[in-house]
Design a protein around this motif. Sequence first.
Motif, PDB file in Angstrom:
ATOM      1  N   ALA A 133     -20.476  22.615  48.959  1.00  0.00           N
ATOM      2  CA  ALA A 133     -22.372  22.515  49.047  1.00  0.00           C
ATOM      3  C   ALA A 133     -23.252  22.386  47.880  1.00  0.00           C
ATOM      4  O   ALA A 133     -24.212  21.958  48.269  1.00  0.00           O
ATOM      5  CB  ALA A 133     -22.312  24.884  49.010  1.00  0.00           C
ATOM      6  N   PHE A 134     -22.620  22.018  46.891  1.00  0.00           N
ATOM      7  CA  PHE A 134     -23.425  21.297  45.250  1.00  0.00           C
ATOM      8  C   PHE A 134     -23.486  19.552  45.874  1.00  0.00           C
ATOM      9  O   PHE A 134     -24.081  19.384  45.759  1.00  0.00           O
ATOM     10  CB  PHE A 134     -22.093  21.535  44.778  1.00  0.00           C
ATOM     11  CG  PHE A 134     -22.453  20.601  43.584  1.00  0.00           C
ATOM     12  CD1 PHE A 134     -23.738  20.275  43.122  1.00  0.00           C
ATOM     13  CD2 PHE A 134     -21.134  20.267  42.427  1.00  0.00           C
ATOM     14  CE1 PHE A 134     -24.290  19.597  41.661  1.00  0.00           C
ATOM     15  CE2 PHE A 134     -21.401  18.907  41.783  1.00  0.00           C
ATOM     16  CZ  PHE A 134     -22.748  19.448  41.547  1.00  0.00           C
ATOM     17  N   SER A 135     -21.911  19.401  46.826  1.00  0.00           N
ATOM     18  CA  SER A 135     -21.931  18.092  47.042  1.00  0.00           C
ATOM     19  C   SER A 135     -23.066  17.512  48.198  1.00  0.00           C
ATOM     20  O   SER A 135     -23.384  16.924  48.045  1.00  0.00           O
ATOM     21  CB  SER A 135     -20.796  17.285  47.794  1.00  0.00           C
ATOM     22  OG  SER A 135     -19.417  18.112  46.482  1.00  0.00           O
TER      23      SER A 135
ATOM     24  N   PRO B  81     -35.555  27.135  38.381  1.00  0.00           N
ATOM     25  CA  PRO B  81     -34.540  26.530  38.815  1.00  0.00           C
ATOM     26  C   PRO B  81     -34.072  26.493  40.287  1.00  0.00           C
ATOM     27  O   PRO B  81     -34.345  27.798  41.429  1.00  0.00           O
ATOM     28  CB  PRO B  81     -33.095  27.002  38.659  1.00  0.00           C
ATOM     29  CG  PRO B  81     -33.149  27.594  37.095  1.00  0.00           C
ATOM     30  CD  PRO B  81     -34.843  28.623  37.387  1.00  0.00           C
ATOM     31  N   SER B  82     -34.195  25.160  41.168  1.00  0.00           N
ATOM     32  CA  SER B  82     -34.227  24.796  42.623  1.00  0.00           C
ATOM     33  C   SER B  82     -32.948  26.001  42.946  1.00  0.00           C
ATOM     34  O   SER B  82     -31.884  26.047  42.506  1.00  0.00           O
ATOM     35  CB  SER B  82     -34.082  23.559  43.049  1.00  0.00           C
ATOM     36  OG  SER B  82     -33.258  22.935  42.871  1.00  0.00           O
ATOM     37  N   LEU B  83     -33.273  25.554  44.465  1.00  0.00           N
ATOM     38  CA  LEU B  83     -31.747  26.407  44.755  1.00  0.00           C
ATOM     39  C   LEU B  83     -30.231  24.879  44.784  1.00  0.00           C
ATOM     40  O   LEU B  83     -29.076  25.047  44.693  1.00  0.00           O
ATOM     41  CB  LEU B  83     -31.953  27.026  46.484  1.00  0.00           C
ATOM     42  CG  LEU B  83     -30.495  26.874  47.156  1.00  0.00           C
ATOM     43  CD1 LEU B  83     -29.905  28.121  46.794  1.00  0.00           C
ATOM     44  CD2 LEU B  83     -30.754  26.949  48.414  1.00  0.00           C
ATOM     45  N   ILE B  84     -30.851  23.994  44.952  1.00  0.00           N
ATOM     46  CA  ILE B  84     -30.242  22.610  44.371  1.00  0.00           C
ATOM     47  C   ILE B  84     -29.158  23.061  43.244  1.00  0.00           C
ATOM     48  O   ILE B  84     -28.181  22.798  42.749  1.00  0.00           O
ATOM     49  CB  ILE B  84     -30.295  21.657  45.108  1.00  0.00           C
ATOM     50  CG1 ILE B  84     -30.766  21.602  46.299  1.00  0.00           C
ATOM     51  CG2 ILE B  84     -30.002  20.461  43.777  1.00  0.00           C
ATOM     52  CD1 ILE B  84     -31.498  19.945  46.964  1.00  0.00           C
ATOM     53  N   GLU B  85     -29.793  23.286  41.940  1.00  0.00           N
ATOM     54  CA  GLU B  85     -29.492  23.161  40.565  1.00  0.00           C
ATOM     55  C   GLU B  85     -28.469  24.570  40.904  1.00  0.00           C
ATOM     56  O   GLU B  85     -27.658  24.384  40.219  1.00  0.00           O
ATOM     57  CB  GLU B  85     -31.080  23.276  39.921  1.00  0.00           C
ATOM     58  CG  GLU B  85     -31.472  22.601  39.591  1.00  0.00           C
ATOM     59  CD  GLU B  85     -32.478  22.385  38.653  1.00  0.00           C
ATOM     60  OE1 GLU B  85     -33.270  22.150  37.951  1.00  0.00           O
ATOM     61  OE2 GLU B  85     -33.625  22.589  39.579  1.00  0.00           O
ATOM     62  N   MET B  86     -29.246  25.825  41.362  1.00  0.00           N
ATOM     63  CA  MET B  86     -28.571  27.334  41.787  1.00  0.00           C
ATOM     64  C   MET B  86     -26.973  26.600  42.011  1.00  0.00           C
ATOM     65  O   MET B  86     -25.787  27.468  41.813  1.00  0.00           O
ATOM     66  CB  MET B  86     -28.807  28.648  41.951  1.00  0.00           C
ATOM     67  CG  MET B  86     -30.457  29.015  40.973  1.00  0.00           C
ATOM     68  SD  MET B  86     -31.154  30.230  41.798  1.00  0.00           S
ATOM     69  CE  MET B  86     -31.929  29.408  43.187  1.00  0.00           C
TER      70      MET B  86
ATOM     71  N   VAL C 231     -23.943  25.096  39.597  1.00  0.00           N
ATOM     72  CA  VAL C 231     -23.060  26.134  39.069  1.00  0.00           C
ATOM     73  C   VAL C 231     -22.148  26.718  39.827  1.00  0.00           C
ATOM     74  O   VAL C 231     -20.771  26.434  39.128  1.00  0.00           O
ATOM     75  CB  VAL C 231     -23.877  27.506  38.502  1.00  0.00           C
ATOM     76  CG1 VAL C 231     -23.295  28.044  37.486  1.00  0.00           C
ATOM     77  CG2 VAL C 231     -24.763  26.734  37.793  1.00  0.00           C
ATOM     78  N   LEU C 232     -22.573  26.888  40.945  1.00  0.00           N
ATOM     79  CA  LEU C 232     -21.056  27.680  41.740  1.00  0.00           C
ATOM     80  C   LEU C 232     -20.696  26.470  42.090  1.00  0.00           C
ATOM     81  O   LEU C 232     -19.029  26.455  42.700  1.00  0.00           O
ATOM     82  CB  LEU C 232     -21.691  28.324  43.259  1.00  0.00           C
ATOM     83  CG  LEU C 232     -22.704  29.155  42.670  1.00  0.00           C
ATOM     84  CD1 LEU C 232     -22.993  29.570  44.281  1.00  0.00           C
ATOM     85  CD2 LEU C 232     -21.680  30.702  42.423  1.00  0.00           C
ATOM     86  N   GLY C 233     -20.862  25.022  42.164  1.00  0.00           N
ATOM     87  CA  GLY C 233     -20.125  23.840  42.805  1.00  0.00           C
ATOM     88  C   GLY C 233     -18.997  23.466  41.678  1.00  0.00           C
ATOM     89  O   GLY C 233     -18.001  23.064  41.936  1.00  0.00           O
ATOM     90  N   THR C 234     -19.660  23.775  40.467  1.00  0.00           N
ATOM     91  CA  THR C 234     -18.626  23.551  39.009  1.00  0.00           C
ATOM     92  C   THR C 234     -17.429  24.222  39.166  1.00  0.00           C
ATOM     93  O   THR C 234     -16.097  23.559  38.894  1.00  0.00           O
ATOM     94  CB  THR C 234     -19.469  22.778  38.077  1.00  0.00           C
ATOM     95  OG1 THR C 234     -20.800  23.853  38.029  1.00  0.00           O
ATOM     96  CG2 THR C 234     -20.492  21.634  37.965  1.00  0.00           C
TER      97      THR C 234
END
Length: 449
Positions: free
Chosen positions: A35-37, A396-401, A404-407
Motif C-alpha cells: 500500500a505504501f509502494s 498528513p495526507s493519506l499517502i503520508e499516513m 508509517v504502516l508501510g515502513t
Amino acid sequence: MSTKKPTADDILRPIKHTSKRYYALFILAAAAFGAFSVGWGIQLSEGMVVTGLSDWGSGGGVTWGLYIGAFIWWVGIAHGGIILSAAVRLLGMDRYMPVARLAEMLTLAGLSAAGLYIVVHVGRPDRIVTSVIPAYLTTVQTSPLVWDMTVITLYFVMTATYLFLTLRYDVTRLRDQLPNHFEPIYKIITIGYTKKEDEIIERMVWWLAAAIIILAPLLLHGGVIPWLFALLPSMPGWFSAVQGPQFLTIALTSAISGVIIASYAFRRSYGWEHIITDDIFRGLTLWLGFFSLLFIWLQLQQVISGTFHPTTDHAQVTEAMIMHPVYQFAIVTVFIVLVYTFVQGIRPSVFSIRRSLVAAVGVLTATLWEKILFVVEGLMYPTFDLYTAVPGEYFPSLIEMVSVLGTIGLVTLIFMIFAKIVPVVELHAIEHLQEHEDEHAHETEVTAE
C-alpha cells in the motif's frame, strides 16, 4: 519460571518450522508495504502536491512533516537498538544476551526504513544521484543534512559488520542443521573461517561495540541528527542545547520498546519462555522506565524555558506545543509508563509481560507523534514570519499516513526473512544459558547434600 534447558534446536525452530500465523503475518506486512509502494507511486506520478506538505509563502504550511518526523523516529529506534546490543557485549550484561541480536536486526531494519524516507521525501529519487552525491565533497563540510546521511551510512556499515562477524561462529557450528537452499548465503558468511579466528573476532566485536557506545552520544542521535534542528536560531522551537540529550533519550526509549515487542513476538511464536525469560522482560521494562524519566525531565526543561519569561517567539511555539492534543497524549502516555515501571519496581507482583508489551507500544506511539509535532511546529513558528500573520496549516495526507504502516510492514518483513535464514538468538547466548543452568543445578545438589 521455566526449568527447561535451552538447546540449539530451540533457536533453529524459526528456520525449520513455518506456521500458518507466519504466512498470515507475512501477507499482512507485505500488504502494508505494498500500500505504501502504491502511494509512493502516485506521489512520483503526481508530485509532492499529493502530500499535506507545502512551500513556505503566502499559502503557509510546512515543508517538512510526517515524513521527516517518522524518519527521526526510525533512526532513533535503530541507533538505540545497536547501543543496547553494544552495551550487552561491552558492559558484560549477559542477562540480555538472548535479545542482543534482535536489537542488531532492529538497527538494520530501522535504518532501512529511515533511508527509504529520505528517498521518498526528496520527491525525485534521481536527485540523490544527480545532486547529492556529486556535491558531497563540498557539502559534507557545511551541511548538517549531509552529516546526517554520512553517520547513518557509517552506522549501517558498522552494524552489518558487527552482525556478520557474530554470525560466522553460529553458522559454522549449526551448518548441518541449516537449510541447503540458503547455501550461497552461508558460504558468504563463513568464507575463510577457521576456529583460530574466534578469539580475534571476539576482540574485534568488542572494539566495534566500544566505538558504537562512544559515537552514539557524540555523532548520532545525541549529536548530528539533533544538530539538524538545534543549530537553527531562526526556529525557536528547535534551537536548544537540550535537543541532543532529548533525542538520545527518545532513541533509547523507542529502541527498548521495539526490542520488547520483537522479543514478545518470537517468544510467543516459538515457545522461548526459557530463552527470553520473564526476567529479561522485567529488566527491559525497568530500563524503559528509566529512559522515560529522562524523556519527561528533558521535556520539562523545554517547557520551563519556554514559559518562564521567554522571548516572544519562544513563548509562542511553547504555548502551541503544550496546548496541542498530540503533545498532551505523548507526555501523558510516557508518564503512565513511568508510573507503571516505578510501581513494578517496588511491587514485583504488578509486573506482567502483556503490560510491558502495552507500555512498549504506548511509548513507540507517543515518541512518533511527539517527533512529528516537533518537526511541524518548529516550522510553523519561525522567529521571522515574512508571509503570514497567522501560522499555516498542516495535516498528513493519506499517502503520508500509509507510509508509517508501510515502513512498519517493511521492518516486519526484514525480521521475518532474516529469521528464516539465520538464528535470531546467538549460539553464545544458548551456551551461556546452559552453563548457568548447570551451575544452578550443581549449587542445588550441593545445598541438598
